[in-house]
Design a protein around this motif. Structure first.
Motif, PDB file in Angstrom:
ATOM      1  N   PHE A  58      33.018  51.843  51.838  1.00 17.83           N
ATOM      2  CA  PHE A  58      32.237  51.852  51.513  1.00 17.83           C
ATOM      3  C   PHE A  58      31.495  51.886  50.419  1.00 17.83           C
ATOM      4  O   PHE A  58      31.100  51.147  49.018  1.00 17.83           O
ATOM      5  N   TYR A  59      32.177  53.973  50.098  1.00 19.57           N
ATOM      6  CA  TYR A  59      31.772  53.480  48.586  1.00 19.57           C
ATOM      7  C   TYR A  59      32.220  52.745  47.423  1.00 19.57           C
ATOM      8  O   TYR A  59      32.194  52.430  46.651  1.00 19.57           O
ATOM      9  N   LEU A  60      33.862  51.878  47.914  1.00 21.64           N
ATOM     10  CA  LEU A  60      34.123  51.322  46.980  1.00 21.64           C
ATOM     11  C   LEU A  60      33.691  50.124  46.719  1.00 21.64           C
ATOM     12  O   LEU A  60      34.136  48.601  46.848  1.00 21.64           O
ATOM     13  N   LYS A  61      32.729  49.258  48.100  1.00 25.42           N
ATOM     14  CA  LYS A  61      32.259  48.321  48.289  1.00 25.42           C
ATOM     15  C   LYS A  61      33.108  47.489  48.687  1.00 25.42           C
ATOM     16  O   LYS A  61      33.312  46.521  48.258  1.00 25.42           O
ATOM     17  N   SER A  62      34.156  47.869  49.635  1.00 23.43           N
ATOM     18  CA  SER A  62      34.987  46.989  50.259  1.00 23.43           C
ATOM     19  C   SER A  62      34.701  47.438  51.561  1.00 23.43           C
ATOM     20  O   SER A  62      34.398  48.302  52.344  1.00 23.43           O
ATOM     21  N   ALA A 192      45.804  57.232  60.801  1.00 19.07           N
ATOM     22  CA  ALA A 192      47.240  56.551  59.590  1.00 19.07           C
ATOM     23  C   ALA A 192      46.415  55.790  58.963  1.00 19.07           C
ATOM     24  O   ALA A 192      47.664  55.232  57.820  1.00 19.07           O
ATOM     25  N   LEU A 193      45.462  55.321  59.316  1.00 16.15           N
ATOM     26  CA  LEU A 193      44.566  53.842  57.873  1.00 16.15           C
ATOM     27  C   LEU A 193      43.842  54.738  57.425  1.00 16.15           C
ATOM     28  O   LEU A 193      44.059  54.530  55.888  1.00 16.15           O
ATOM     29  N   MET A 194      43.933  56.196  57.347  1.00 19.80           N
ATOM     30  CA  MET A 194      43.285  56.994  56.408  1.00 19.80           C
ATOM     31  C   MET A 194      44.475  57.176  55.160  1.00 19.80           C
ATOM     32  O   MET A 194      44.294  57.071  53.558  1.00 19.80           O
ATOM     33  N   LEU A 195      45.526  57.953  55.822  1.00 21.25           N
ATOM     34  CA  LEU A 195      47.175  57.795  54.877  1.00 21.25           C
ATOM     35  C   LEU A 195      47.312  56.818  53.403  1.00 21.25           C
ATOM     36  O   LEU A 195      47.528  56.498  52.878  1.00 21.25           O
ATOM     37  N   ILE A 196      46.853  55.745  54.554  1.00 23.77           N
ATOM     38  CA  ILE A 196      47.320  54.358  53.899  1.00 23.77           C
ATOM     39  C   ILE A 196      47.135  54.151  52.148  1.00 23.77           C
ATOM     40  O   ILE A 196      46.637  53.836  51.455  1.00 23.77           O
ATOM     41  N   ASP A 197      44.929  54.188  53.442  1.00 25.03           N
ATOM     42  CA  ASP A 197      44.487  54.330  51.849  1.00 25.03           C
ATOM     43  C   ASP A 197      44.365  55.415  50.872  1.00 25.03           C
ATOM     44  O   ASP A 197      43.572  55.163  50.377  1.00 25.03           O
ATOM     45  N   ALA A 198      44.669  56.857  51.434  1.00 24.05           N
ATOM     46  CA  ALA A 198      44.825  57.501  50.666  1.00 24.05           C
ATOM     47  C   ALA A 198      46.074  57.260  49.225  1.00 24.05           C
ATOM     48  O   ALA A 198      46.127  57.573  47.949  1.00 24.05           O
ATOM     49  N   MET A 204      42.762  50.574  44.461  1.00 21.95           N
ATOM     50  CA  MET A 204      40.789  50.295  44.564  1.00 21.95           C
ATOM     51  C   MET A 204      40.287  50.683  43.712  1.00 21.95           C
ATOM     52  O   MET A 204      39.214  50.188  42.957  1.00 21.95           O
ATOM     53  N   VAL A 205      39.846  51.734  43.369  1.00 15.43           N
ATOM     54  CA  VAL A 205      39.197  52.498  42.193  1.00 15.43           C
ATOM     55  C   VAL A 205      39.132  51.785  41.029  1.00 15.43           C
ATOM     56  O   VAL A 205      37.863  51.549  40.249  1.00 15.43           O
TER      57      VAL A 205
END
Length: 437
Positions: A58-62, A192-198, A204-205
């Motif tokens: 949400f911070y990155l408007k996704s 797992a989703l958080m690790l992928i986003d890491a 993304m930024v």
């Protein structure tokens, strides 16, 4: 569902209270870039603290952050169902245990009564008719028959209870295990989703910053309007500082203001631990209310300097500056009575807090007046700080057992700052009166 067992070490608590404001103050003083954008460092911080509900997205408007929410809500629901199943299981298990204990207690008692009954009946036949011995023997026979009858009734009821409750208890156990596993798998999916986003976060930024519109330079009219609004707005803290006492009060007030940010993280951790991991902490609440107590004391001088105290001043506010100075000068006696009492009383509390003989004998001896200050300093050694068996003075009654003497000494610091700020205010009032304007 995996547990989250973590107790905040005492040293980490104090390091956080001391180091976090310094880091935050240095970051706040950095020059702001003209082009505001998304930060990778901030994105990772949000990922670590709020990634479990997709806040980094949400911070990155996704809008892909919406994927995290139903999984997180499912974890909360599953934990609620697990809690309900555990309560039902506990009640049924207690009922089953009571029935089983009834069976264990009554079966030997009935067997013993049945075995003794023929002898008791024979004793009735052997004694003289109508005698006291006959009546006594008959009472023993009646008592044995009552024991057998009541025991058999209790056994029937207890066995029926076991047959009724045991399947329900087993079902509750299975239900609890099911929701426990479901919540655990959902949590693993979120991790797992958080690790992928890491891994994906830097990209993304970069894409989010590329999508920002170019910032147009401000016109002279906009700059002039901002300058006028700044002049008409409230005074900046730096405008209050007229001497070193004022600057000290401003620094201390800004320093402890960042503790409120620590509270946000700690209470967020407590909520996640309690409702996601079913592992409530035994330190979060105590750590924060002690911290806010210290913040209140340290910020007193800042509030006095910036006139931030809540007060009703319908008579004081309209007065000219010189008359205000006279009023402040005359009423300062009441302030110094309060501030002086706070300083002296808090000093007594602080010394008493380290006078508790809980292992640091040399410090306790000094606090009780049994050793001089030089002897106390000479008796300090590394073992006093590293030995886990040593408790430094008064500690809390909570399982966390945090030492309370540092909080008591912060009371002394708060009282001292307040007295100093009162002296600064007194000198300003005297100068204002002497100026004669």
């Amino acid at each position: 569902m995996p547990g989250l067992s973590f107790t905040l070490p005492h040293w980490l608590y104090w390091v956080g209270l001391i180091a976090f404001p310094l880091i935050a103050m240095s970051l706040a003083r950095r020059p702001k870039p003209q082009q505001q954008g998304y930060s990778t460092a901030l994105g990772y911080m949000i990922l670590v603290t709020g990634g479990i509900i997709g806040l980094h997205r949400f911070y990155l408007k996704s809008l892909l952050g919406l994927v995290f929410l139903p999984v997180f809500i499912f974890i909360l629901v599953a934990n609620g169902q697990q809690h309900d199943a555990r309560s039902i299981e506990s009640d049924l298990t207690n009922a089953l245990r009571m029935a089983e204990r009834t069976i264990e207690r009554e079966e030997p008692r009935i067997e013993e009564a049945r075995a003794a009954l023929p002898k008791l009946e024979a004793a009735v036949a052997e004694v003289e008719e109508g005698s006291f011995a006959q009546r006594s023997a008959e009472k023993r026979v009646t008592r044995a028959k009552d024991t057998i009858a009541k025991g058999e009734a209790s056994l029937i009821e207890a066995r029926a209870k076991v047959e009724e409750v045991k399947p329900l208890a087993d079902k509750a156990t299975e239900t609890r295990a099911f929701w426990h596993s479901a919540a655990g798998y959902a949590l693993y999916a979120l991790i797992a989703l958080m690790l992928i986003d890491a891994v994906l976060l830097p990209g993304m930024v970069k894409r989010a910053n590329a999508s920002l519109p170019a910032v147009e330079p401000k016109s002279e009219a906009e700059l002039a309007l901002e300058a006028a609004e700044a002049e008409e707005g409230p005074k900046h803290d730096s405008e209050y500082a007229q001497n070193w006492i004022d600057r000290l009060s401003l620094f201390c007030g800004e320093y402890v203001s960042y503790w409120a940010v620590i509270a946000v993280f700690v209470y967020y951790f407590e909520v996640i631990s309690r409702y996601v991991f079913n592992s409530p902490t035994n330190w979060a609440h105590e750590a924060m209310y002690l911290m806010f107590g210290m913040q209140y004391l340290i910020a007193g001088a800042y509030a006095m300097l910036t006139e931030s105290h809540v007060r009703v001043d319908i008579f004081y506010a309209p007065l000219p500056q010189k008359r205000k100075a006279w009023v402040d000068l005359l009423t300062s006696i009441f302030f110094f009575i309060f501030a002086g009492t706070l300083l002296v009383t808090s000093y007594v509390f602080a010394v008493d807090a380290i006078a508790v003989p809980t292992g640091n004998a040399i410090v306790s001896d000094w606090a009780r007046g049994d050793a001089s200050f030089g002897e106390m300093l000479g008796g300090l050694n590394l073992g006093l700080w590293t030995d886990p068996a040593i408790r430094w003075g008064e500690i809390s009654f909570n399982e966390w057992e945090v030492p309370l003497w540092p909080m008591k000494w912060v009371m002394v610091m708060g009282g001292l700052l307040l007295v100093l700020q009162g002296i600064s205010k007194l000198s300003k009032d005297i100068r204002e009166i002497a100026r004669g304007n």
